[in-house]
Design a protein around this motif. Structure first.
Motif, PDB file in Angstrom:
ATOM      1  N   PHE A 115       0.838  -1.201   0.000  1.00 54.11           N
ATOM      2  CA  PHE A 115       0.000   0.000   0.000  1.00 54.11           C
ATOM      3  C   PHE A 115       0.875   1.254   0.000  1.00 54.11           C
ATOM      4  O   PHE A 115       0.661   2.196  -0.770  1.00 54.11           O
ATOM      5  CB  PHE A 115      -0.885  -0.027   1.245  1.00 54.11           C
ATOM      6  CG  PHE A 115      -2.225   0.588   1.081  1.00 54.11           C
ATOM      7  CD1 PHE A 115      -2.413   1.799   0.435  1.00 54.11           C
ATOM      8  CD2 PHE A 115      -3.338  -0.044   1.614  1.00 54.11           C
ATOM      9  CE1 PHE A 115      -3.656   2.367   0.327  1.00 54.11           C
ATOM     10  CE2 PHE A 115      -4.591   0.518   1.495  1.00 54.11           C
ATOM     11  CZ  PHE A 115      -4.762   1.729   0.853  1.00 54.11           C
ATOM     12  N   PHE A 116       1.886   1.279   0.886  1.00 51.26           N
ATOM     13  CA  PHE A 116       2.784   2.437   0.961  1.00 51.26           C
ATOM     14  C   PHE A 116       3.559   2.652  -0.342  1.00 51.26           C
ATOM     15  O   PHE A 116       3.749   3.777  -0.786  1.00 51.26           O
ATOM     16  CB  PHE A 116       3.770   2.305   2.129  1.00 51.26           C
ATOM     17  CG  PHE A 116       3.183   2.677   3.460  1.00 51.26           C
ATOM     18  CD1 PHE A 116       2.520   3.875   3.652  1.00 51.26           C
ATOM     19  CD2 PHE A 116       3.308   1.809   4.534  1.00 51.26           C
ATOM     20  CE1 PHE A 116       1.979   4.212   4.881  1.00 51.26           C
ATOM     21  CE2 PHE A 116       2.768   2.146   5.771  1.00 51.26           C
ATOM     22  CZ  PHE A 116       2.105   3.332   5.949  1.00 51.26           C
ATOM     23  N   LYS A 117       4.007   1.557  -0.953  1.00 54.44           N
ATOM     24  CA  LYS A 117       4.741   1.673  -2.227  1.00 54.44           C
ATOM     25  C   LYS A 117       3.863   2.302  -3.305  1.00 54.44           C
ATOM     26  O   LYS A 117       4.311   3.158  -4.071  1.00 54.44           O
ATOM     27  CB  LYS A 117       5.243   0.309  -2.693  1.00 54.44           C
ATOM     28  CG  LYS A 117       6.429  -0.195  -1.927  1.00 54.44           C
ATOM     29  CD  LYS A 117       6.867  -1.556  -2.421  1.00 54.44           C
ATOM     30  CE  LYS A 117       7.960  -2.129  -1.532  1.00 54.44           C
ATOM     31  NZ  LYS A 117       8.331  -3.498  -1.922  1.00 54.44           N
ATOM     32  N   LYS A 118       2.611   1.861  -3.359  1.00 58.15           N
ATOM     33  CA  LYS A 118       1.688   2.392  -4.371  1.00 58.15           C
ATOM     34  C   LYS A 118       1.368   3.864  -4.094  1.00 58.15           C
ATOM     35  O   LYS A 118       1.297   4.679  -5.020  1.00 58.15           O
ATOM     36  CB  LYS A 118       0.385   1.578  -4.423  1.00 58.15           C
ATOM     37  CG  LYS A 118       0.588   0.146  -4.858  1.00 58.15           C
ATOM     38  CD  LYS A 118       1.168   0.066  -6.253  1.00 58.15           C
ATOM     39  CE  LYS A 118       1.406  -1.381  -6.660  1.00 58.15           C
ATOM     40  NZ  LYS A 118       1.992  -1.513  -7.966  1.00 58.15           N
ATOM     41  N   LEU A 119       1.199   4.219  -2.845  1.00 67.22           N
ATOM     42  CA  LEU A 119       0.930   5.620  -2.504  1.00 67.22           C
ATOM     43  C   LEU A 119       2.133   6.505  -2.824  1.00 67.22           C
ATOM     44  O   LEU A 119       1.987   7.608  -3.356  1.00 67.22           O
ATOM     45  CB  LEU A 119       0.537   5.754  -1.034  1.00 67.22           C
ATOM     46  CG  LEU A 119      -0.858   5.270  -0.665  1.00 67.22           C
ATOM     47  CD1 LEU A 119      -1.066   5.331   0.838  1.00 67.22           C
ATOM     48  CD2 LEU A 119      -1.927   6.077  -1.378  1.00 67.22           C
ATOM     49  N   GLU A 120       3.331   6.014  -2.499  1.00 61.64           N
ATOM     50  CA  GLU A 120       4.539   6.790  -2.788  1.00 61.64           C
ATOM     51  C   GLU A 120       4.732   6.981  -4.281  1.00 61.64           C
ATOM     52  O   GLU A 120       5.226   8.014  -4.726  1.00 61.64           O
ATOM     53  CB  GLU A 120       5.776   6.125  -2.161  1.00 61.64           C
ATOM     54  CG  GLU A 120       5.879   6.383  -0.678  1.00 61.64           C
ATOM     55  CD  GLU A 120       7.173   5.861  -0.073  1.00 61.64           C
ATOM     56  OE1 GLU A 120       8.166   5.692  -0.814  1.00 61.64           O
ATOM     57  OE2 GLU A 120       7.176   5.617   1.143  1.00 61.64           O
ATOM     58  N   LYS A 121       4.321   5.992  -5.058  1.00 61.33           N
ATOM     59  CA  LYS A 121       4.397   6.103  -6.518  1.00 61.33           C
ATOM     60  C   LYS A 121       3.580   7.295  -7.013  1.00 61.33           C
ATOM     61  O   LYS A 121       3.918   7.928  -8.004  1.00 61.33           O
ATOM     62  CB  LYS A 121       3.884   4.804  -7.143  1.00 61.33           C
ATOM     63  CG  LYS A 121       3.873   4.785  -8.653  1.00 61.33           C
ATOM     64  CD  LYS A 121       3.334   3.467  -9.165  1.00 61.33           C
ATOM     65  CE  LYS A 121       3.190   3.493 -10.672  1.00 61.33           C
ATOM     66  NZ  LYS A 121       2.576   2.256 -11.165  1.00 61.33           N
ATOM     67  N   HIS A 122       2.519   7.611  -6.281  1.00 58.20           N
ATOM     68  CA  HIS A 122       1.641   8.725  -6.658  1.00 58.20           C
ATOM     69  C   HIS A 122       1.887   9.966  -5.802  1.00 58.20           C
ATOM     70  O   HIS A 122       1.045  10.872  -5.761  1.00 58.20           O
ATOM     71  CB  HIS A 122       0.179   8.287  -6.569  1.00 58.20           C
ATOM     72  CG  HIS A 122      -0.150   7.239  -7.590  1.00 58.20           C
ATOM     73  ND1 HIS A 122      -0.399   7.542  -8.906  1.00 58.20           N
ATOM     74  CD2 HIS A 122      -0.234   5.886  -7.489  1.00 58.20           C
ATOM     75  CE1 HIS A 122      -0.637   6.425  -9.573  1.00 58.20           C
ATOM     76  NE2 HIS A 122      -0.523   5.410  -8.743  1.00 58.20           N
ATOM     77  N   GLY A 123       3.033  10.019  -5.132  1.00 64.18           N
ATOM     78  CA  GLY A 123       3.444  11.232  -4.421  1.00 64.18           C
ATOM     79  C   GLY A 123       2.973  11.358  -2.993  1.00 64.18           C
ATOM     80  O   GLY A 123       3.198  12.380  -2.352  1.00 64.18           O
TER      81      GLY A 123
END
Length: 178
Positions: A115-123
């Protein structure tokens, strides 16, 4: 006859003077007209330059707004997902006693990491924990007495804060030392 010749010559002189005067007047009118046209040209040129500069400024502003819209487009969606992150983090903090609970906890941790990786991908990133209270990043929920902390220092983080790019979407909720 001589008199008549003098009169003719005077008449011709007057004609020449009148012609010269008319030419001067015409020339003055032309130069006045030319000056007026030049002034009008300069005014129109100035208006054109200003309009062009204003257009360029609007174009740049629109481009900047477009980029901001792209960067912050997911802000409300990300804000809604923060509750899910809080629930997953709470599940990880539950004490696990048996093997099944440990496996579930491990699965929840893996889900949270993804979840964190995906959120970080979007800033979207968690706000870094700081010792000093910053009203731009933190929301003070209450003040506490603490011998270990100086006044204005964060004693405890109650809820993580997050930001998207440079904009805070949820401030970190903290308790602050008096």
């Amino acid at each position: 006859m001589e008199n008549q010749e003098n009169e003719n010559q005077c008449g011709e002189n007057e004609k020449t003077e009148n012609q010269n005067f008319e030419q001067e007047t015409s020339s003055n009118e032309e130069s006045h007209q030319e000056a007026k046209l030049q002034k009008e040209f300069d005014e129109l040129k100035d208006k054109y330059i200003r309009a062009n500069a204003e257009f360029e400024n609007i174009k740049k502003r629109m481009e900047k707004e477009k980029l901001n819209a792209l960067v912050y487009a997911n802000e409300s969606f990300a804000r809604d997902l923060l509750d899910v992150i809080d629930a997953l983090e709470a599940a990880i903090n539950v004490e696990a006693n048996d093997e099944l609970s440990l496996k579930i906890k491990e699965g929840v941790q893996n889900t949270l990491d993804l979840f964190f990786k995906k959120l970080e991908k979007h800033g979207v990133k968690a706000i870094e924990e700081l010792k000093e209270f910053d009203p731009n990043l933190h929301e003070a929920m209450f003040h506490t007495q603490s011998a270990e902390h100086s006044s204005g220092e964060i004693v405890q983080v109650l809820q993580k804060g997050y930001k998207i790019a440079d904009r805070v979407i949820r401030p970190t909720k903290v308790s602050v030392a008096k």
